[in-house]
Design a protein around this motif. Structure first.
Motif, mmCIF file in Angstrom:
data_model
loop_
_atom_site.group_PDB
_atom_site.id
_atom_site.type_symbol
_atom_site.label_atom_id
_atom_site.label_comp_id
_atom_site.label_asym_id
_atom_site.label_seq_id
_atom_site.Cartn_x
_atom_site.Cartn_y
_atom_site.Cartn_z
ATOM 1 N N UNK A 1 -35.518 -4.593 -5.082
ATOM 2 C CA UNK A 1 -35.619 -5.881 -5.785
ATOM 3 C C UNK A 1 -35.943 -7.061 -4.870
ATOM 4 N N UNK A 2 -35.827 -6.859 -3.551
ATOM 5 C CA UNK A 2 -36.090 -7.976 -2.631
ATOM 6 C C UNK A 2 -37.509 -7.875 -2.076
ATOM 7 N N UNK A 3 -38.226 -9.002 -2.159
ATOM 8 C CA UNK A 3 -39.591 -9.026 -1.621
ATOM 9 C C UNK A 3 -39.524 -9.088 -0.096
ATOM 10 N N UNK B 1 -35.789 -9.347 -9.384
ATOM 11 C CA UNK B 1 -34.985 -9.080 -10.583
ATOM 12 C C UNK B 1 -33.615 -9.739 -10.453
ATOM 13 N N UNK B 2 -33.015 -10.069 -11.614
ATOM 14 C CA UNK B 2 -31.630 -10.561 -11.571
ATOM 15 C C UNK B 2 -30.666 -9.377 -11.707
ATOM 16 N N UNK B 3 -29.376 -9.674 -11.816
ATOM 17 C CA UNK B 3 -28.362 -8.617 -11.826
ATOM 18 C C UNK B 3 -28.467 -7.709 -13.048
ATOM 19 N N UNK B 4 -29.105 -8.219 -14.110
ATOM 20 C CA UNK B 4 -29.259 -7.359 -15.301
ATOM 21 C C UNK B 4 -30.573 -6.561 -15.254
ATOM 22 N N UNK C 1 -29.559 -1.142 -11.053
ATOM 23 C CA UNK C 1 -30.112 -2.485 -11.195
ATOM 24 C C UNK C 1 -29.069 -3.472 -10.711
ATOM 25 N N UNK C 2 -29.447 -4.347 -9.830
ATOM 26 C CA UNK C 2 -28.528 -5.380 -9.414
ATOM 27 C C UNK C 2 -27.650 -4.973 -8.237
#
Ligand SMILES: Cc1cc2nc3c(=O)[nH]c(=O)nc-3n(C[C@H](O)[C@H](O)[C@H](O)COP(=O)(O)O)c2cc1C
Length: 267
Positions: free
Chosen positions: A162-164, A197-200, A264-265
């Motif tokens: 999720x991290x660029x 992305x967020x935590x969801x 996810x998250x």
């Protein structure tokens, strides 16, 4: 032949045209392999840049740095890798595939946030391995419409999926100084560490209009807008939303989360 006649003038002009067109076409044909290898080198260089692996401009150094990278083929509709017997990554051309009706699908208008109309069925993904042979980043190809052109580039994401890590564009025709600032190293450096992305698991990354407020809780998902280039900026947001959504690499990333136990998250 008399030189000062209309026929003589036309004959000389026609002969000159034939000779020049032969020269130009043989140069184009002769230089084609060089153009192809230069394009491949440029793509490799951009993949390395997105992953933060400096390689310089020298072809040998680029190939040496690229040895850490394993290129695999993913079927986007299933998120699964396919073997070389189905698609050979060494010869597969995703750009040509995206124009081939057998190797691509038409994107329904409501899903086509990146405004690319068609999407190849198979994509090349580039796994960056560390010295222990573990994947530490994945470089994914992205593309989408800016103002004048399709921007083509790469986004590298960390193992948390999720991290660029970095973003580069290797092809576009946006206006230099406006949309063309997508190539500005200062602007590109902002992407490092931003969250897609967020935590969801909702995709949140956005190129905003104006400057990011570092105190804002949203800042982790935001990158400064390109001034005077709102349309290109929106194009970058849109292409990321398409390629990191379910029609792009969403299923592939879901498969990796399952395999790697990265919910996810979670990191
Ligand atoms: C010659 C010319 C080139 C432009 N090139 C771009 C461009 O590459 N990308 C872009 O988003 N806007 C470009 N624009 C501006 C757009 O037309 C539009 O005004 C702009 O995206 C609005 O952004 P702003 O709200 O930040 O001013 C250009 C405008 C002109 C007159």
């Amino acid at each position: 032949m008399k030189r000062d006649t209309v026929i003589g003038t036309f004959t000389v002009a026609a002969l000159l045209c034939v000779v020049c067109s032969l020269l130009v076409s043989s140069a184009a044909v002769g230089l084609r392999p060089l153009q192809v290898s230069n394009r491949a080198l440029e793509r490799k260089r951009n993949i390395l840049e997105a992953a933060g692996l400096a390689s310089g401009r020298d072809a040998v150094a680029v190939d040496e740095a690229f040895r850490r990278i394993e290129t695999r083929v993913v079927e986007l509709a299933t998120g699964q890798y396919v073997g070389t017997e189905t698609i050979d990554p060494a010869t597969y051309d995703p750009v040509a595939a995206s124009r081939n009706p057998e190797l691509s699908i038409a994107i329904a208008q409501e899903d086509d946030v990146a405004a690319i109309k068609r999407r190849e069925k198979y994509a090349l993904v580039h796994l960056v391995n560390n010295d222990a042979g573990e994947v530490e980043q994945i470089v994914l190809p992205v593309r989408g419409m800016g103002l004048w052109s399709t921007l083509r580039g790469f986004v590298s994401i960390d193992r948390d999926l999720k991290t660029v890590h970095g973003l580069t564009f290797y092809e576009h025709s946006e206006t230099p100084g406006l949309g063309g600032e997508v190539d500005n190293p200062d602007w590109k450096s902002q992407w490092h560490g931003k969250l897609l992305f967020d935590d969801r698991g909702e995709i949140r990354i956005e190129v905003i209009k104006g400057t990011v407020d570092p105190g804002s809780p949203e800042s982790m998902y935001q990158v400064d807008g390109l001034s005077g280039a709102t349309i290109t900026s929106r194009g970058v947001t849109n292409l990321l939303h398409y390629w990191f959504g379910d029609h792009g690499f969403g299923l592939y990333l879901g498969e990796l989360r399952k395999q790697w136990g990265t919910a996810d998250g979670e990191n």
